[in-house]
Enzyme design. Structure first.
Site, short mmCIF file in Angstrom:
data_model
loop_
_atom_site.label_atom_id
_atom_site.label_comp_id
_atom_site.label_asym_id
_atom_site.label_seq_id
_atom_site.Cartn_x
_atom_site.Cartn_y
_atom_site.Cartn_z
N ARG A 175 0.85 -1.18 0.00
CA ARG A 175 0.00 0.00 0.00
C ARG A 175 0.89 1.24 0.00
NH1 ARG A 175 1.86 1.72 4.18
NH2 ARG A 175 0.69 3.65 3.91
N GLY A 176 0.25 2.39 -0.13
CA GLY A 176 1.00 3.64 -0.27
C GLY A 176 1.15 3.97 -1.73
N ALA A 177 0.84 5.20 -2.10
CA ALA A 177 0.79 5.55 -3.52
C ALA A 177 2.09 5.25 -4.27
CB ALA A 177 0.40 7.03 -3.65
N ARG B 18 -6.89 -0.54 -7.20
CA ARG B 18 -7.19 0.52 -6.23
C ARG B 18 -7.50 1.79 -7.00
NH1 ARG B 18 -4.79 0.37 -1.14
NH2 ARG B 18 -6.25 2.04 -0.66
N GLN C 202 -3.22 2.23 10.25
CA GLN C 202 -1.91 2.24 9.59
C GLN C 202 -0.92 3.20 10.26
OE1 GLN C 202 -2.76 2.87 5.45
NE2 GLN C 202 -3.91 0.97 5.31
N ASP D 22 -2.58 10.37 -2.26
CA ASP D 22 -2.84 9.31 -3.23
C ASP D 22 -3.15 9.87 -4.61
OD1 ASP D 22 -3.13 6.42 -1.81
OD2 ASP D 22 -3.60 8.04 -0.42
N ASN E 225 -6.28 11.92 0.10
CA ASN E 225 -5.41 11.18 1.01
C ASN E 225 -6.29 10.37 1.95
OD1 ASN E 225 -2.68 10.59 1.91
ND2 ASN E 225 -3.17 11.71 3.77
N LYS E 226 -5.67 9.65 2.86
CA LYS E 226 -6.39 8.76 3.75
C LYS E 226 -7.48 9.49 4.53
CE LYS E 226 -5.83 5.29 3.65
NZ LYS E 226 -4.73 4.46 4.13
#
Length: 349
Positions: free
Chosen positions: A53-55, A94, A198, A239, A249-250
């Protein structure tokens, strides 16, 4: 700490042609477990459950995922149509993070040149990501120290944008790491961050490994921490960044941004240029991924809400550009809240 969340291991795998290896982030910090992914099914599943995960890391996963698809297709005899279908599955796993599709698109056009050309390009993409992260961290650190006028900063982070979310070094947490190397970090408040905690599981793990003073706080404490004057800045990843400077973003980032705006505390977004989507005019067009509701209504498999209650679980939110003090990429720092936009100020590559 040096760890690779995603890498290509040459000579490994079923046929010895190499394998895509990821650090399974669903089991951190209790266990450090690596997964070797040799099929599109395995890679897509790892992306969907957030094992990787993570852009920026998803960009690398997308590029190397094309190699995974080529190798699997060779083993089982896919025709060109089936191969394209499987690569599209990786590309679309995603929807909010632009880097995944970007990574696929960076190498897909090289397929007529052969598998080795695709692999070389994917590995170059991973190396470029690390270099970009280090450069944007340097520029962001300079900007924050100049903007705040402080020698040592109290920083709030949201979600994980460290080396676990990239090919190496990190974006938002890379900025923290750069400041720490300069002796310029006093304390970090790490939001626990839904979904899947996270921040508590991953950001805190990285901060602890680097010896950076920190505490984990519940997401609902962030606004109070900011308005009480306990932080000098907030640093987050992204993201997708739209052409007007809106930032996806999250989930929870918008609340942090609103509190920073009220308190006069700068919110800095740190991301590589690959996260900027100039084809997306503004944040209204960004698809917000929704995850399973039972991540909200259960805890460790135990129901915490009434059986009749549904869970609403958006994974991301969009922060309007007017609340973003700065966006730092390897190409420089712009100030969306002051009217600067990636679309207006994008320098040549």
């Amino acid at each position: 700490m040096t760890v690779r969340a995603i890498e290509w291991v040459p000579g490994a795998g079923t046929d010895g042609r190499g394998v895509l290896r990821i650090l399974d982030q669903t089991v951190l910090p209790a266990s450090t477990t690596y997964l070797d992914l040799e099929t599109v099914d395995a890679l897509v599943a790892a992306i969907e459950v957030l094992a990787v995960r993570g852009a920026p890391a998803l960009g690398v996963a997308g590029a190397l995922g094309v190699v995974v698809a080529l190798d699997e297709g060779r083993r089982v005899g896919w025709d060109a149509g089936r191969l394209d279908f499987e690569i599209d599955r990786v590309r679309n796993a995603r929807p909010t993070a632009v880097n995944l599709a970007w990574g696929v698109d960076q190498v897909r056009g090289l397929m007529p040149q052969g598998r080795e050309a695709v692999l070389r390009a994917a590995l170059e993409l991973a190396a470029d990501d690390e270099a970009a992260n280090r450069e944007l961290s340097r520029q962001a650190a300079d900007w924050l120290l100049a903007r705040t006028g402080r020698d040592r900063l109290r920083i709030l982070t949201h979600c994980n944008a460290g080396m676990l979310a990239t090919s190496a070094w990190g974006t938002a947490l890379g900025v923290v790491r750069e400041l720490h190397a300069r002796g310029a970090v006093e304390f970090v408040y790490a939001d626990e961050t839904r979904p899947l905690l996270q921040g508590a599981r991953l950001t805190a793990w990285e901060l602890a490994a680097d010896g950076i003073p920190h505490a984990v706080q519940v997401d609902s404490a962030a606004a109070s921490t900011i308005l009480r004057g306990l932080v000098d800045c907030a640093v987050v990843g992204a993201d997708r960044i739209a052409a007007n400077g809106d930032v996806a973003n999250k989930i929870g980032t918008l609340g942090v941004a609103l509190a920073c705006h009220e308190a006069g505390v700068p919110l800095l977004v740190a991301a590589p240029w690959s996260t900027v989507d100039l084809a997306m005019a503004d944040g209204a067009g960004i698809e917000v991924e929704e995850r399973a509701g039972d991540e909200v209504t259960t805890l460790a498999g135990v129901r915490t809400a009434p059986a009749s209650s549904a869970g609403f679980n958006p994974a991301f939110d969009v922060t309007p550009a007017r609340f973003v003090a700065a966006v730092a990429t390897e190409r420089g720092v712009i100030e969306p809240a002051a009217g600067q936009t990636p679309g207006d100020t994008a320098p040549p590559a």
